[in-house]
Design a protein around this motif. Structure first.
Motif, PDB file in Angstrom:
ATOM      1  N   GLY A  16      33.761 -31.043  23.858  1.00 53.23           N
ATOM      2  CA  GLY A  16      33.911 -29.906  24.750  1.00 53.23           C
ATOM      3  C   GLY A  16      34.787 -28.821  24.182  1.00 53.23           C
ATOM      4  N   ALA A  17      35.337 -29.014  22.997  1.00 54.44           N
ATOM      5  CA  ALA A  17      36.248 -28.043  22.406  1.00 54.44           C
ATOM      6  C   ALA A  17      35.620 -27.306  21.241  1.00 54.44           C
ATOM      7  CB  ALA A  17      37.528 -28.744  21.953  1.00 54.44           C
ATOM      8  N   GLU A  18      34.271 -27.356  21.136  1.00 59.62           N
ATOM      9  CA  GLU A  18      33.609 -26.679  20.044  1.00 59.62           C
ATOM     10  C   GLU A  18      33.737 -25.169  20.206  1.00 59.62           C
ATOM     11  OE1 GLU A  18      29.647 -27.989  19.891  1.00 59.62           O
ATOM     12  OE2 GLU A  18      30.131 -30.035  19.244  1.00 59.62           O
ATOM     13  N   LEU A  19      33.921 -24.480  19.093  1.00 59.00           N
ATOM     14  CA  LEU A  19      34.085 -23.034  19.110  1.00 59.00           C
ATOM     15  C   LEU A  19      32.748 -22.350  18.855  1.00 59.00           C
ATOM     16  CD1 LEU A  19      37.358 -22.681  17.009  1.00 59.00           C
ATOM     17  CD2 LEU A  19      37.123 -22.405  19.479  1.00 59.00           C
ATOM     18  N   PRO A  20      32.588 -21.151  19.365  1.00 63.36           N
ATOM     19  CA  PRO A  20      31.388 -20.371  19.014  1.00 63.36           C
ATOM     20  C   PRO A  20      31.344 -20.112  17.512  1.00 63.36           C
ATOM     21  CG  PRO A  20      32.559 -19.388  20.866  1.00 63.36           C
ATOM     22  CD  PRO A  20      33.449 -20.464  20.330  1.00 63.36           C
ATOM     23  N   ARG A  21      30.133 -20.124  16.963  1.00 64.85           N
ATOM     24  CA  ARG A  21      30.019 -19.983  15.512  1.00 64.85           C
ATOM     25  C   ARG A  21      30.480 -18.621  15.024  1.00 64.85           C
ATOM     26  NH1 ARG A  21      24.323 -22.974  13.767  1.00 64.85           N
ATOM     27  NH2 ARG A  21      24.911 -25.058  14.508  1.00 64.85           N
ATOM     28  N   TRP A  22      30.390 -17.595  15.888  1.00 65.06           N
ATOM     29  CA  TRP A  22      30.775 -16.267  15.432  1.00 65.06           C
ATOM     30  C   TRP A  22      32.259 -16.170  15.110  1.00 65.06           C
ATOM     31  CZ3 TRP A  22      34.564 -13.760  18.014  1.00 65.06           C
ATOM     32  CH2 TRP A  22      34.823 -14.145  19.330  1.00 65.06           C
ATOM     33  N   VAL A  23      33.065 -17.119  15.627  1.00 59.83           N
ATOM     34  CA  VAL A  23      34.506 -17.084  15.365  1.00 59.83           C
ATOM     35  C   VAL A  23      34.794 -17.296  13.880  1.00 59.83           C
ATOM     36  CG1 VAL A  23      36.685 -18.242  15.882  1.00 59.83           C
ATOM     37  CG2 VAL A  23      35.034 -17.839  17.701  1.00 59.83           C
ATOM     38  N   LEU A  24      33.906 -18.036  13.202  1.00 63.02           N
ATOM     39  CA  LEU A  24      34.151 -18.363  11.799  1.00 63.02           C
ATOM     40  C   LEU A  24      34.187 -17.110  10.916  1.00 63.02           C
ATOM     41  CD1 LEU A  24      31.853 -21.502  11.450  1.00 63.02           C
ATOM     42  CD2 LEU A  24      34.333 -21.432  11.820  1.00 63.02           C
ATOM     43  N   ALA A  25      33.363 -16.128  11.232  1.00 71.12           N
ATOM     44  CA  ALA A  25      33.287 -14.925  10.388  1.00 71.12           C
ATOM     45  C   ALA A  25      34.594 -14.147  10.372  1.00 71.12           C
ATOM     46  CB  ALA A  25      32.121 -14.053  10.832  1.00 71.12           C
ATOM     47  N   PRO A  26      35.154 -13.734  11.530  1.00 70.46           N
ATOM     48  CA  PRO A  26      36.446 -13.023  11.475  1.00 70.46           C
ATOM     49  C   PRO A  26      37.585 -13.901  10.969  1.00 70.46           C
ATOM     50  CG  PRO A  26      35.796 -13.453  13.748  1.00 70.46           C
ATOM     51  CD  PRO A  26      34.616 -13.782  12.904  1.00 70.46           C
ATOM     52  N   ALA A  27      37.490 -15.220  11.226  1.00 72.56           N
ATOM     53  CA  ALA A  27      38.537 -16.105  10.698  1.00 72.56           C
ATOM     54  C   ALA A  27      38.507 -16.113   9.176  1.00 72.56           C
ATOM     55  CB  ALA A  27      38.345 -17.519  11.242  1.00 72.56           C
ATOM     56  N   ALA A  28      37.302 -16.130   8.600  1.00 73.04           N
ATOM     57  CA  ALA A  28      37.185 -16.103   7.142  1.00 73.04           C
ATOM     58  C   ALA A  28      37.686 -14.789   6.574  1.00 73.04           C
ATOM     59  CB  ALA A  28      35.729 -16.345   6.731  1.00 73.04           C
ATOM     60  N   VAL A  29      37.382 -13.688   7.268  1.00 69.37           N
ATOM     61  CA  VAL A  29      37.860 -12.376   6.812  1.00 69.37           C
ATOM     62  C   VAL A  29      39.380 -12.316   6.858  1.00 69.37           C
ATOM     63  CG1 VAL A  29      37.853  -9.905   7.297  1.00 69.37           C
ATOM     64  CG2 VAL A  29      35.731 -11.213   7.469  1.00 69.37           C
ATOM     65  N   GLY A  30      39.968 -12.860   7.938  1.00 71.11           N
ATOM     66  CA  GLY A  30      41.422 -12.888   8.030  1.00 71.11           C
ATOM     67  C   GLY A  30      42.054 -13.716   6.928  1.00 71.11           C
ATOM     68  N   ALA A  31      41.442 -14.873   6.621  1.00 71.22           N
ATOM     69  CA  ALA A  31      41.966 -15.707   5.537  1.00 71.22           C
ATOM     70  C   ALA A  31      41.879 -14.987   4.200  1.00 71.22           C
ATOM     71  CB  ALA A  31      41.196 -17.030   5.488  1.00 71.22           C
ATOM     72  N   LEU A  32      40.757 -14.274   3.970  1.00 73.17           N
ATOM     73  CA  LEU A  32      40.624 -13.521   2.721  1.00 73.17           C
ATOM     74  C   LEU A  32      41.643 -12.403   2.635  1.00 73.17           C
ATOM     75  CD1 LEU A  32      36.747 -13.245   2.280  1.00 73.17           C
ATOM     76  CD2 LEU A  32      38.350 -14.533   0.863  1.00 73.17           C
ATOM     77  N   LEU A  33      41.932 -11.781   3.781  1.00 73.80           N
ATOM     78  CA  LEU A  33      42.915 -10.698   3.797  1.00 73.80           C
ATOM     79  C   LEU A  33      44.289 -11.178   3.354  1.00 73.80           C
ATOM     80  CD1 LEU A  33      43.497  -7.731   4.526  1.00 73.80           C
ATOM     81  CD2 LEU A  33      44.010  -8.496   6.850  1.00 73.80           C
ATOM     82  N   VAL A  34      44.609 -12.448   3.661  1.00 75.19           N
ATOM     83  CA  VAL A  34      45.903 -13.012   3.264  1.00 75.19           C
ATOM     84  C   VAL A  34      45.858 -13.556   1.840  1.00 75.19           C
ATOM     85  CG1 VAL A  34      47.603 -14.804   3.781  1.00 75.19           C
ATOM     86  CG2 VAL A  34      46.530 -13.534   5.650  1.00 75.19           C
TER      87      VAL A  34
END
Length: 271
Positions: A16-34
């Motif tokens: 029940g704690a699965e995240l929407p798949r679209w969250v992965l894209a901005p999370a990856a961009v944020g990780a790349l930014l760092v």
């Protein structure tokens, strides 16, 4: 007789704690930014000349000064921050919310503004600086100014960490010790501080790291005198114009120290 309805199979908590798949894209961009700028910095280092760059006289003087002043600022943070956190977490004084906001103000205040405020407080013509000058005590543009600037920006980190640990721990153990006859000092020394020791340790490490990386307040209040007020971040800034390779090497050193601090803080067990 109606049949008893079957209970629905219990789903795993993670289902029940699965995240929407679209969250992965901005999370990856944020990780790349760092991570991307840090990777670029590592790739820019001239590894063959790194020992020579880090062992230059200016680099060694800046590193030694940074370590000394950061250690002194951390000690001041402990000396002042522990009582402040205890007051914020264990008392109900009037105006406590305002006091907490003022204590945490350096977290959001631009460091240059903090340095300017310190200059107007402790400078030669400042609120207290003029009186100190009359007594022969000069603070601005000295090593003591570096320590004060670092303490000003690092103190909230210790207060926040320790106050959060105190609130999480609660007062149950302290109340039991008081019922058994322990005095306030004994309760503080034998019960309160040992219980929140991980939070205190995290606050100490974060304060040291923040003091080590302080730039704006130090430059404004203490200036940049080699061997006296020129800390490692200031040396990185100055070397950027004259010797970019040395600036990159010193910046990498600060990144390594920051990484060690993150590992030390995140590796501690939660309360």
């Amino acid at each position: 007789m109606s049949p008893v309805p079957r209970r629905a199979a219990r789903r795993p908590a993670s289902a029940g704690a699965e995240l929407p798949r679209w969250v992965l894209a901005p999370a990856a961009v944020g990780a790349l930014l760092v991570l991307l700028p840090l990777a670029a910095l590592v790739l820019q280092v001239d590894w063959a000349d790194l020992p020579a760059l880090l062992s230059s006289e200016a680099s060694r003087a800046a590193l030694a000064l940074s370590l000394r002043t950061s250690a002194a600022a951390t000690a001041l943070c402990v000396l002042l921050g522990v009582p402040m956190a205890l007051v914020l977490a264990r008392t109900s004084l009037p105006g406590l919310r305002v006091l907490r906001s003022l204590v945490l103000l350096p977290l959001v205040l631009p460091p240059v503004v903090g340095g300017l405020a310190l200059l107007h407080a402790f400078g030669r013509r400042g609120l207290l600086g003029g009186q100190l000058e009359a007594l022969g005590v000069s603070i601005a543009f000295t090593t003591a100014a570096v320590v004060l600037a670092q303490t000003f920006v690092a103190l909230p980190f210790l207060v926040v960490s320790l106050e959060g640990a105190l609130r999480t721990a609660g007062r149950r153990h302290e109340e039991v010790a008081a019922v058994l006859g322990a005095g306030p000092w004994t309760v503080l020394r034998r019960v309160t501080l040992p219980v929140v020791l991980p939070g205190l340790a995290s606050g100490v490490v974060l304060s040291f790291a923040r003091a080590l990386g302080e730039f704006g307040a130090t430059l404004t209040f203490a200036g940049s005198l080699q061997g006296t007020t020129r800390t490692l971040p200031l040396e990185v800034y100055l070397q950027r114009e004259t010797d970019p390779d040395a600036a990159v090497a010193l910046a990498l050193l600060l990144v390594v120290v920051a990484a060690v601090v993150v590992v030390a803080v995140r590796g501690r067990p939660a309360l």
